[in-house]
Design a protein around this motif. Structure first.
Motif, mmCIF file in Angstrom:
data_model
loop_
_atom_site.group_PDB
_atom_site.id
_atom_site.type_symbol
_atom_site.label_atom_id
_atom_site.label_comp_id
_atom_site.label_asym_id
_atom_site.label_seq_id
_atom_site.Cartn_x
_atom_site.Cartn_y
_atom_site.Cartn_z
ATOM 1 N N SER A 433 96.956 96.639 35.033
ATOM 2 C CA SER A 433 96.083 97.618 35.697
ATOM 3 C C SER A 433 94.916 98.019 34.813
ATOM 4 C CB SER A 433 96.887 98.858 36.104
ATOM 5 O OG SER A 433 97.437 99.500 34.966
ATOM 6 N N THR A 434 95.129 98.003 33.493
ATOM 7 C CA THR A 434 94.062 98.402 32.562
ATOM 8 C C THR A 434 93.594 97.255 31.673
ATOM 9 O OG1 THR A 434 95.619 99.027 30.801
ATOM 10 C CG2 THR A 434 95.069 100.711 32.442
ATOM 11 N N LYS A 436 94.912 96.454 28.947
ATOM 12 C CA LYS A 436 95.152 96.767 27.539
ATOM 13 C C LYS A 436 96.279 95.900 26.997
ATOM 14 C CE LYS A 436 93.408 101.505 27.483
ATOM 15 N NZ LYS A 436 93.738 102.951 27.279
#
Length: 462
Positions: A433-434, A436
């Motif tokens: 989702s990010t 990262k």
């Protein structure tokens, strides 16, 4: 372990790059199939296209001295006319230069399943023009990157995309056609030979091989019936790729058996001559599990593979050939993959004794459902798996096998084809989702193993 041993991780372009329609990239068959069927796709995946510098820096910091990745044919060649996309060439030059800057050897695969849709539209691997186009694409890559890349492989796992695409039907083009399966397999191995021919004719430096989904065959007993089943299974699972690539010819008993039920007249003498004259320099073997078999008993051909992560759904039976057996004494993953490191040791020894070529373990890893919303993923199960399989590799070396590298699948979490992103293989967690990145416990463990050149592996005999 030799001081030149390659330690690294492996990825595939479609599974990690994302950027599916950026910088003039053409549509791949997987883009088309997944979009048409509204299935989870790799449009973004791990977004390696925009994060490759971060990812390669993490590989360097994790001790890796090699990175096995694939190039995307539809990112490099625009159309059936063979026009080159300079933006695709530029991207891979940046990626390769980043590897070299970080002291990482690029180990490059030309094809990891993402056929351009413009070739699929005219028959894909059922069309010999696709094989010839692959040779053109390969030559473009050799000329563009050959000054920096010295280890090439033509195809990743011909058996897997051929059988899943044309017989099982859970990969594009989603067919259930044995005749098409045979034609596809032949045309892919012909394309392999054509690419090697281009490599030799161009006098490019380095070596060229092929990567195979290696499943060493064991039998339930020593009866003659089981030995016949084992040979049939070996021809199905391994020999049509490895014998053809390394020895220059398809197994004659396999051709005889196929000719009983199918038309093999398309295997023309001039095509077979090209295959015989263009053999590989080394073998890349992807190992996840062996195949344990018994003689065929009854029933139609049935192949079901677990894409759900819920145990108990894998079956394989080929009518009049063999049946797969799930060893009740073995441990299995949530995707019904047997955890059997001895199979890697046995398989490496068998392959080296048969082909006498250098071998790289080009993929080995284990996928799990993982909660990455923690400070650090404590993936002790992956550490145990990797330790036991690297130990198996070292046992094979001790017994004479010339094994020159180990690549874990995968250096970071990525899109896992029909399993989506829930099946995590990475040493580094990716929050999809990010985007990262966060190293797991296995990342730091692997770094220690690499820095010791394998001396910290817990050794044992199987």
């Amino acid at each position: 372990m030799n001081s030149n041993f390659l330690w690294g991780g492996a990825t595939a372009s479609y599974q990690c790059e994302g950027a599916w329609n950026i910088d003039d990239k053409a549509e791949s068959m997987w883009d088309h199939y997944l979009h048409e069927n509204n299935l989870e796709n790799g449009d973004v995946a791990s977004d390696h296209y925009h994060h490759f510098e971060e990812d390669i820096k993490m590989m360097k910091d994790g001790g890796h001295n090699a990175y096995r990745f694939s190039l995307s044919w539809p990112r490099i060649i625009k159309n059936r006319a063979g026009d080159i996309n300079p933006k695709g060439i530029a991207f891979y030059n940046k990626l390769i230069n980043c590897c070299l800057k970080n002291g990482i050897t690029p180990f490059v695969t030309l094809y990891h399943w993402d056929l351009p849709q413009y070739w699929q539209e005219v028959g894909g691997w059922l069309n010999l023009d696709t094989s010839r186009a692959f040779a053109h694409y390969a030559e473009v890559c050799f000329e563009a990157f050959g000054d920096k890349v010295k280890l090439w492989t033509t195809f990743n796992e011909p058996k897997w995309f051929t059988v899943n695409g044309y017989l099982i039907g859970n990969y594009p083009p989603a067919e259930h056609d044995l005749q098409h399966t045979i034609i596809c397999g032949f045309n892919v191995m012909y394309a392999n030979a054509l690419a090697i021919q281009k490599f030799r004719q161009g006098k490019f430096q380095g070596q060229i091989g092929i990567v195979h989904s290696y499943s060493p065959i064991d039998g339930i007993d020593d009866t003659i019936e089981t030995k016949i089943a084992m040979r049939n299974a070996d021809n199905y699972a391994n020999n049509w790729v490895l014998d053809t690539a390394a020895l220059g010819s398809f197994p004659i008993d396999l051709l005889a058996k196929l000719s009983e039920t199918n038309d093999i007249s398309f295997m023309k003498p001039d095509l077979l001559k090209t295959i015989a004259e263009n053999k590989v320099d080394f073998l890349g073997l992807n190992y996840y599990a062996r195949t344990l078999v018994k003689p065929y008993t009854s029933g139609e051909t049935k192949m079901v593979f677990n894409n759900s992560g819920k145990k108990g759904s894998t079956q394989m039976r080929i009518k009049n050939w063999f049946e797969q057996v799930m060893d009740p004494n073995s441990e299995y993953t949530e995707w019904d993959t047997e955890i059997y490191p001895k199979g890697l040791e046995d398989g490496l020894i068998r392959a080296y004794q048969k082909y006498h070529l250098p071998i790289f373990v080009t993929e080995n890893g284990v996928g799990f459902h993982e909660n990455i919303n923690v400070n650090e993923v404590k993936d002790d199960y992956r550490i145990s798996f990797m330790n036991d399989h690297i130990n198996a590799l070292m046992n094979a070396q001790d017994k004479g096998a010339d094994v020159r590298g180990y690549f874990t699948w995968s250096p970071f979490d990525l899109y896992s084809w029909m399993n989506g992103v829930e099946k995590r293989y990475g040493l580094v967690a990716v929050d999809f989702s990010t985007l990262k990145r966060k190293p797991k416990a296995s990342y730091f463990w692997y770094k220690k193993i690499i820095n010791s050149n394998g001396k910290l592996i817990e050794r044992r005999e199987y």
